[in-house]
Design an enzyme around this catalytic site. Structure first.
Site: not given
Ligand code: G3I
Length: 401
Positions: A192, A306
């Site tokens: 990105e 994705e």
């Molecule tokens: O691991 C922590 C956990 O310890 C904590 O308690 C919890 C509280 O919110 O958060 C957890 O982390 C989260 C993580 O996902 C794992 O579940 C983050 O808050 C959350 O922001 C994160 O979101 C991910 C996101 O990228 C971040 O920008 C999504 O799962 C993931 O599907 C998403 O994937 C992205 C690709 O990498 C790039 N393209 C877009 C796609 C969708 O946004």
């Protein structure tokens, strides 16, 4: 890429069978023998997979009827973004991935935030779980990602400076890509990097990497990745390049500009990831296909990296939402898979229970999204058949670069 390396990478990169007659011969032999062992990985079961018990009507999706086998027969790699903890602790989830995927990627476990508890340490525990699961199940592995402006560790902003960021980036890539060298199908090296609305002539996003390393940071990352793992297919991955509208068209042009610049400067790159976070009912078509053709003309492969189909523009009735999502899966994949440059399809999660869409970009009515192939109870949805049919309709295009 020269002819020899192209062939070597292609063979190494796929479970695909080459040529229609060979494919039909193998499928015929497979059917006659009632097992899938001639297609590598097809029908492979471990630890009592609850196959038929999970199967919906109509039809079986296990063994030779799995997405994995249908993908392989059509010259494709296909699979899911996965959560290592679930692979370890949820047998049904693990069985689905094992049975349906010949390619997996970590949804979060290989990002900086996950791998870098501090500026001087690494934690590979979750990433290693993924690698061993994939290798035991004879799946290929994508790495996601070596550089992104999001999910950087909390320490990053206080530690990284213009003086040390290049070295920080290079040593991260050397350590991470180097650790798994020779075992990865591909790496999303840069994720990105383009954001047209940030207003730069080169289309680059105003990101910490740009500010700290400089406008050659993309090139720095790709060169470091090739050095660390000469075998992995190096990928540029982005979203917002799928739809038939002016915004996505502008982004497609900016991505192509960057790719052409990289080619001119002989930056090592092998593929482009079209993320494909798409919307049920939206139209996808000529602009996307022109983009894929232009990418192919640069001698690059294309991966759908994705994919999910949000239903946020639809009403609340589940049946209508599910039907529209399945139809969009089929139409979109039938469209992009008609192009031989597209060699892999990854869905961004396994089950609706775990989709990122329920945390970001969720529905206005607050109902959970239903964007993935398996529902919140890990039961297959009609999307599985829609996807499988799209894979089957590719047969004949041979799926090769
Ligand atoms: O691991 C922590 C956990 O310890 C904590 O308690 C919890 C509280 O919110 O958060 C957890 O982390 C989260 C993580 O996902 C794992 O579940 C983050 O808050 C959350 O922001 C994160 O979101 C991910 C996101 O990228 C971040 O920008 C999504 O799962 C993931 O599907 C998403 O994937 C992205 C690709 O990498 C790039 N393209 C877009 C796609 C969708 O946004």
């Amino acid at each position: 890429m020269n002819e020899t390396s192209s062939v070597v990478r292609d063979v190494r990169g796929g479970e695909s069978l080459r040529g229609t007659s060979r494919r039909h011969m193998l499928l015929g032999a497979t059917a006659a023998m009632g097992s899938a062992w001639l297609l590598p990985g097809c029908g492979f079961r471990s630890g009592g997979v609850p196959g038929p018990a999970l199967a919906p009507s109509p039809g079986d999706i296990w063994g030779t009827a799995s997405l994995r086998c249908h993908a392989a027969a059509s010259g494709l790699l296909a699979g899911f973004a996965v959560v290592p903890w679930l692979l370890r602790n949820n047998a049904t989830y693990a069985a689905i991935v094992q049975e349906q995927a010949n390619l997996i990627v970590a949804e979060n476990a290989m990002k900086w935030e996950s791998l870098r508890p501090s500026a001087t340490t690494y934690n590979f525990d979750s990433a290693d779980v993924l690698l061993s699961f994939a290798e035991q199940g004879r799946m290929k592995i994508r790495g996601h990602n070596l550089l992104w402006h999001r999910q950087l560790p909390a320490w990053f902003s206080s530690v990284a400076t213009q003086a040390n960021a290049r070295q920080l980036l290079e040593s991260h890539i050397e350590t991470v890509a180097g650790r798994y060298a020779g075992r990865m199908h591909s790496w999303d090296v840069v994720n990105e990097a383009i954001q047209v609305s940030d207003g730069r002539p080169d289309g680059l996003r105003d990101s910490p990497w740009l500010r700290l390393v400089g406008d050659d940071y993309v090139e720095v990352a790709f060169r470091a990745a090739r050095k660390a793992d000469p075998q992995a297919l190096l990928t540029y991955n982005d979203y917002g390049i799928e739809a038939e509208n002016a915004q996505d068209e502008a982004k497609r042009q900016a991505v192509l500009l960057m790719l052409r610049r990289m080619r001119t400067r002989r930056v090592p790159i092998d593929a482009v990831g079209v993320q494909s976070h798409i919307s049920a009912g939206a139209k996808y078509g000529a602009g996307l296909m022109r983009f894929i053709t232009s990418v192919r003309e640069l001698d690059l492969q294309v991966f759908v990296t994705e994919m999910d189909v949000n239903d946020r523009n639809l009403g609340s009735a589940v049946e209508e939402r599910d039907a529209a999502v399945a139809q969009t899966y089929h139409e979109y994949l039938h469209l992009v898979l008609s192009h031989p440059a597209v060699t892999a399809v990854v869905f961004w999660g396994v089950s609706d229970r775990d989709t990122w869409l329920n945390h970001e970009d969720s529905r206005a009515d607050g109902r959970p999204e239903r964007p993935l192939l398996f529902d919140a109870n890990l039961k297959p949805k009609q999307d599985v058949f829609a996807v499988r049919n799209a894979f089957d309709r590719r047969t004949g295009s041979k799926g090769r670069v």
